[in-house]
Design an enzyme around this catalytic site. Structure first.
Site, PDB file in Angstrom:
ATOM      1  N   ASP A 120       0.836  -1.206   0.000  1.00  0.00           N
ATOM      2  CA  ASP A 120       0.000   0.000   0.000  1.00  0.00           C
ATOM      3  C   ASP A 120       0.872   1.258   0.000  1.00  0.00           C
ATOM      4  O   ASP A 120       2.011   1.235   0.467  1.00  0.00           O
ATOM      5  CB  ASP A 120      -0.900  -0.032   1.253  1.00  0.00           C
ATOM      6  CG  ASP A 120      -2.100   0.892   1.122  1.00  0.00           C
ATOM      7  OD1 ASP A 120      -2.394   1.344  -0.009  1.00  0.00           O
ATOM      8  OD2 ASP A 120      -2.744   1.161   2.154  1.00  0.00           O
TER       9      ASP A 120
ATOM     10  N   ASN B  30     -10.891  -2.385  -5.426  1.00  0.00           N
ATOM     11  CA  ASN B  30     -10.106  -1.363  -6.138  1.00  0.00           C
ATOM     12  C   ASN B  30     -10.778  -0.889  -7.428  1.00  0.00           C
ATOM     13  O   ASN B  30     -10.400   0.149  -7.983  1.00  0.00           O
ATOM     14  CB  ASN B  30      -8.686  -1.851  -6.432  1.00  0.00           C
ATOM     15  CG  ASN B  30      -7.786  -1.896  -5.210  1.00  0.00           C
ATOM     16  OD1 ASN B  30      -6.899  -2.732  -5.087  1.00  0.00           O
ATOM     17  ND2 ASN B  30      -8.000  -0.979  -4.261  1.00  0.00           N
TER      18      ASN B  30
HETATM   19  C1  IPE Z   1      -5.331  -2.866  -0.285  1.00  0.00           C
HETATM   20  O1  IPE Z   1      -4.993  -1.530  -0.404  1.00  0.00           O
HETATM   21  C2  IPE Z   1      -5.360  -3.509  -1.658  1.00  0.00           C
HETATM   22  C3  IPE Z   1      -4.056  -3.724  -2.279  1.00  0.00           C
HETATM   23  C4  IPE Z   1      -2.913  -3.457  -1.748  1.00  0.00           C
HETATM   24  C5  IPE Z   1      -4.097  -4.308  -3.595  1.00  0.00           C
HETATM   25  P1  IPE Z   1      -6.121  -0.409  -0.496  1.00  0.00           P
HETATM   26  O2  IPE Z   1      -5.435   0.886  -0.635  1.00  0.00           O
HETATM   27  O3  IPE Z   1      -7.103  -0.760  -1.558  1.00  0.00           O
HETATM   28  O4  IPE Z   1      -6.851  -0.550   0.914  1.00  0.00           O
HETATM   29  P2  IPE Z   1      -7.799   0.471   1.683  1.00  0.00           P
HETATM   30  O5  IPE Z   1      -8.815   0.977   0.693  1.00  0.00           O
HETATM   31  O6  IPE Z   1      -6.942   1.574   2.195  1.00  0.00           O
HETATM   32  O7  IPE Z   1      -8.391  -0.332   2.791  1.00  0.00           O
HETATM   33  C1  IPE Z   2      -1.548   0.270  -3.336  1.00  0.00           C
HETATM   34  O1  IPE Z   2      -1.326   1.633  -3.341  1.00  0.00           O
HETATM   35  C2  IPE Z   2      -1.739  -0.282  -4.728  1.00  0.00           C
HETATM   36  C3  IPE Z   2      -3.113  -0.731  -5.013  1.00  0.00           C
HETATM   37  C4  IPE Z   2      -4.086  -0.754  -4.156  1.00  0.00           C
HETATM   38  C5  IPE Z   2      -3.371  -1.166  -6.361  1.00  0.00           C
HETATM   39  P1  IPE Z   2      -2.536   2.656  -3.288  1.00  0.00           P
HETATM   40  O2  IPE Z   2      -2.895   3.015  -4.691  1.00  0.00           O
HETATM   41  O3  IPE Z   2      -3.654   2.141  -2.477  1.00  0.00           O
HETATM   42  O4  IPE Z   2      -1.848   3.885  -2.588  1.00  0.00           O
HETATM   43  P2  IPE Z   2      -2.515   4.895  -1.545  1.00  0.00           P
HETATM   44  O5  IPE Z   2      -3.088   4.087  -0.427  1.00  0.00           O
HETATM   45  O6  IPE Z   2      -3.570   5.650  -2.291  1.00  0.00           O
HETATM   46  O7  IPE Z   2      -1.380   5.761  -1.116  1.00  0.00           O
HETATM   47 MG    MG Z   3      -4.110   2.327  -0.518  1.00  0.00          MG
END
Ligand code: IPE
Ligand code: IPE
Ligand code: MG
Length: 255
Positions: free
Chosen positions: A32, A80
């Site tokens: 993340d 996502n």
């Molecule tokens: C979890 O991260 C999903 C992945 C790393 C693929 P998110 O960024 O989607 O999680 P939330 O929305 O903060 O819970």
């Molecule tokens: C994790 O990074 C990757 C995916 C969930 C695909 P994020 O895109 O969730 O990054 P933040 O949480 O917005 O910083």
């Molecule tokens: Mg995230």
């Protein structure tokens, strides 16, 4: 959509120190913070995802060289898809590109590849690249790299319940005989060990629908480091922290 080559292709191969006794066999990572990494630099979120691929590369190579048996990476959740189409479309192209560009490293390190998650909804080109990579690596005997793509933990449990219900209706399974092992065999992770260590980057203290069944006794290690900044040193620190923990599984402390 054309994507420019992913930066950080050159892997910084840290010396592979043998794993200490009591090291995790299976590490799962919620990768993340890609978006925040980019936003802090005034860059579009997708640039964070591109940088995130370089971390995947570094960490996969390091885990394989250290002798980790399985690395499971949360690449895309079912939820996502709530993001703007521009971002999810980019992620699909990035996955396709990753699957293709990664083959040399995966073969060199003897890594096997598996995917968990729903195939429906993923573009044909992404699936084709994934399937080719999985087939190419099928004969490898090293670390198993499990990619969770379009994955949802509740979804997976519902699917397992449905397939057990169908088997019971058809008389091929006795409902009274369903136990935890039977249930686990109906999950997409059938045949895999449960993660011993669950790492989450970017400081969030939640599991976001990842491996809900499988992490029941996983040790958690959360770092504020954003995924594009995560490197071999972070992985080593997580392994070291794990080795220092006492897993009790509901029992009592051994001392
Ligand atoms: C979890 O991260 C999903 C992945 C790393 C693929 P998110 O960024 O989607 O999680 P939330 O929305 O903060 O819970
Ligand atoms: C994790 O990074 C990757 C995916 C969930 C695909 P994020 O895109 O969730 O990054 P933040 O949480 O917005 O910083
Ligand atoms: Mg995230």
């Amino acid at each position: 959509m054309a994507t420019t080559p992913v930066p950080g292709t050159r892997v910084t191969a840290a010396a592979a120190v043998p794993l200490p006794a009591g090291a995790p066999r299976h590490i799962a990572i919620i990768m993340d913070g890609n978006g925040r990494w980019a936003q802090r630099r005034g860059l579009p979120r997708i640039e964070g995802h591109r940088r995130g691929v370089a971390s995947v590369r570094r960490v996969t190579e390091h885990a394989a060289r250290r002798g980790i048996e399985q690395l499971t990476l949360y690449c895309l959740s079912r939820e996502n898809w709530r993001r703007p189409a521009l971002e999810t479309t980019f992620l699909m192209h990035l996955l396709e590109q990753y699957m293709t560009e990664e083959r040399a490293l995966l073969m060199r390190e003897g890594i096997r590849v598996a995917m968990i998650g729903r195939r429906e909804g993923l573009p044909a080109a992404t699936l084709a690249a994934l399937d080719r990579t999985v087939a190419m690596c099928a004969g490898n005997t090293g670390m198993r790299l499990c990619l969770a793509i379009n994955y949802g933990g509740r979804d997976e449990i519902v699917d397992a319940a449905r397939s057990l219900a169908l088997a019971a209706r058809d008389g091929t399974i006795d409902p009274a005989a369903i136990d935890e092992e039977t249930f686990a065999r109906h999950l997409s992770t059938a045949g895999m060990s449960d993660p011993d260590l669950l790492i989450r980057t970017a400081g969030e203290q939640r599991v976001s629908n990842f491996l809900l069944w499988q992490i029941s006794y996983a040790e958690l290690w959360i770092t504020d480091a954003l995924w594009p900044d995560f490197d071999a040193g972070h992985l080593d620190a997580a392994i070291e922290a794990f080795v220092g923990r006492e897993r009790r599984f509901g029992g009592l402390a051994s001392s």
